[in-house]
Design an enzyme around this catalytic site. Structure first.
Site, mmCIF file in Angstrom:
data_model
loop_
_atom_site.group_PDB
_atom_site.id
_atom_site.type_symbol
_atom_site.label_atom_id
_atom_site.label_comp_id
_atom_site.label_asym_id
_atom_site.label_seq_id
_atom_site.Cartn_x
_atom_site.Cartn_y
_atom_site.Cartn_z
ATOM 1 N N SER A 82 0.780 -1.236 0.000
ATOM 2 C CA SER A 82 0.000 0.000 0.000
ATOM 3 C C SER A 82 0.810 1.284 0.000
ATOM 4 C CB SER A 82 -0.981 0.015 1.178
ATOM 5 O OG SER A 82 -2.127 -0.722 0.844
ATOM 6 N N TYR A 180 -10.464 2.414 6.027
ATOM 7 C CA TYR A 180 -9.445 2.105 5.024
ATOM 8 C C TYR A 180 -9.994 1.075 4.051
ATOM 9 C CZ TYR A 180 -4.783 1.437 3.157
ATOM 10 O OH TYR A 180 -3.701 1.396 2.328
ATOM 11 N N ASN A 182 -9.282 -0.521 0.062
ATOM 12 C CA ASN A 182 -8.480 -0.575 -1.149
ATOM 13 C C ASN A 182 -9.247 -0.146 -2.387
ATOM 14 O OD1 ASN A 182 -5.777 -1.924 -0.331
ATOM 15 N ND2 ASN A 182 -7.318 -3.147 0.705
ATOM 16 N N GLY A 324 2.958 -0.898 3.860
ATOM 17 C CA GLY A 324 2.149 -1.763 3.023
ATOM 18 C C GLY A 324 2.320 -3.235 3.335
#
Length: 371
Positions: A82, A180, A182, A324
């Protein structure tokens, strides 16, 4: 899916089951630093196959450290998960600075009719809310809940990932909460392509990677499952009772503009230092990027801006970064406004809250003990 601490600076942990160079000194020249001992502990006590770190002093001196099996190369290539989101956010904000995108304009303006579903409406979701994780869009990575290994060599198209998300209802009304997700950065990648008429991979590479001369950072293209050499081998297991599987060769398309990139610890330091120094964004856009919402689950003083998060250091002050996670690799990294930076990578996802905490504490310790 993941603990709140694992969400700190990663978020791509869901992808993993829940994704200016100064003089260089060797570790032997920095015996006063506890970094080597910390990496050794991560391997011997927490069970990570290997650990790598790169530490940057205020004067730009970079030091590299390694520990573990397979003779991990100093500053070897790793999948950065990430951290890709920060590169994606920078590209979107560059387009904002060029007048091609309105930060508080609706996503509908650039991707008409794309975001539709139960409680989902692109006319109510702004570009800022995508980058800030306040859009309410549902997560698409649930398909990995039972394991990532069946998808080690599976290719996913970006629209396929988005479609998986849009089959589910919104998490909340846009702008009312922080979560959060993606999916936000898959949409951001599609927005880049729509506005520029070029592949997101190309735009991110030209606007940031090449601009900064990050020769060891790249966005793997379609079908590229390998890591350039020298690299650290990554390992993963879906079942903790079974042996680890080498996942160094892996198709990262399940992450795309949310977590597909590859880099080295030192290049991550250079990227975040350059970002904070204003070498990638105009002052107005950098200010917006660093305008945060409070996110207590990220840790003490935790806050999230636009693809950039920050926490308070135990020694005072703030560190800005992301971090990440993707099968085989977990990175935690940050930089400070006075030029310090550190990036630590381990070659297996943390399997316990304690192991994860030790990796994050290693970053804090490293930043707080630099000259």
């Amino acid at each position: 899916m993941t603990t709140p601490r694992l969400r700190r600076w990663t978020g791509a942990s869901a992808l993993a089951l829940a994704v200016l160079c100064g003089p260089v000194a060797t570790a032997a020249q920095a015996d006063s630093f506890p970094v080597q001992d910390t990496l050794d502990d991560l391997v011997s006590e927490d069970g990570f196959p290997a650990a790598l770190a790169s530490v940057q002093d205020r004067d730009g001196t970079m030091r590299d450290y390694t520990a573990g099996q397979d003779d991990p190369p100093a500053d070897g290539y790793v999948r950065i998960g990430s951290n890709t989101k920060t590169f994606t956010a920078v590209t979107v904000l560059q387009l904002v600075g060029e007048g091609k995108v309105e930060l508080d304009g609706p996503v509908e303006k650039y991707l008409p009719g794309l975001l539709r579903g139960k409680g989902i409406d692109g006319r109510r979701i702004t570009v800022r809310r995508l980058l800030q994780h306040t859009s309410g869009l549902p997560e698409y990575t649930d398909f990995l809940a039972k394991g990532a290994l069946p998808y080690q060599h599976t290719y996913f198209q970006p629209r396929e990932l988005l479609d998986m998300a849009l089959r589910k209802p919104a998490q909340f009304a846009p702008g009312t909460k922080w979560a959060y997700t993606n999916t936000n950065y898959i949409v951001a990648g599609l927005l880049i392509e729509k506005v520029t008429g070029r592949p997101a991979i190309e735009e991110i590479t030209n606007r940031t990677v090449k601009k900064l001369g990050l020769t060891r950072t790249y966005f793997p293209n379609v079908g590229d499952q390998a890591l350039r050499t020298p690299h650290a081998k990554g390992y993963h297991r879906d079942d903790p009772s079974k042996p680890m599987t080498d996942v160094t060769t892996f198709d990262p398309s399940q992450a795309w503009t949310a977590g597909q990139m590859i880099s080295t610890p030192s290049d991550l330091n250079r990227f975040f230092t350059a970002l904070l120094d204003g070498k990638l964004l105009k002052p107005a856009q950098l200010k917006q990027m660093r305008t945060t919402v409070k996110v207590p689950e990220l840790g003490p003083g935790g806050a999230y801006g636009l693809g950039l998060s920050s926490v308070k250091l135990s020694c005072g002050g703030r560190a800005w970064g992301h971090g990440g996670a993707i099968p085989g690799y977990y990175t935690t990294n940050a930089a400070t406004d006075d030029g310090r930076a550190a990036a630590i990578a381990v070659t297996h996802l943390p399997t316990t809250p304690a192991a994860q905490k030790h990796v994050e504490q290693a970053l804090d310790t490293t930043l707080c003990t630099q000259p």
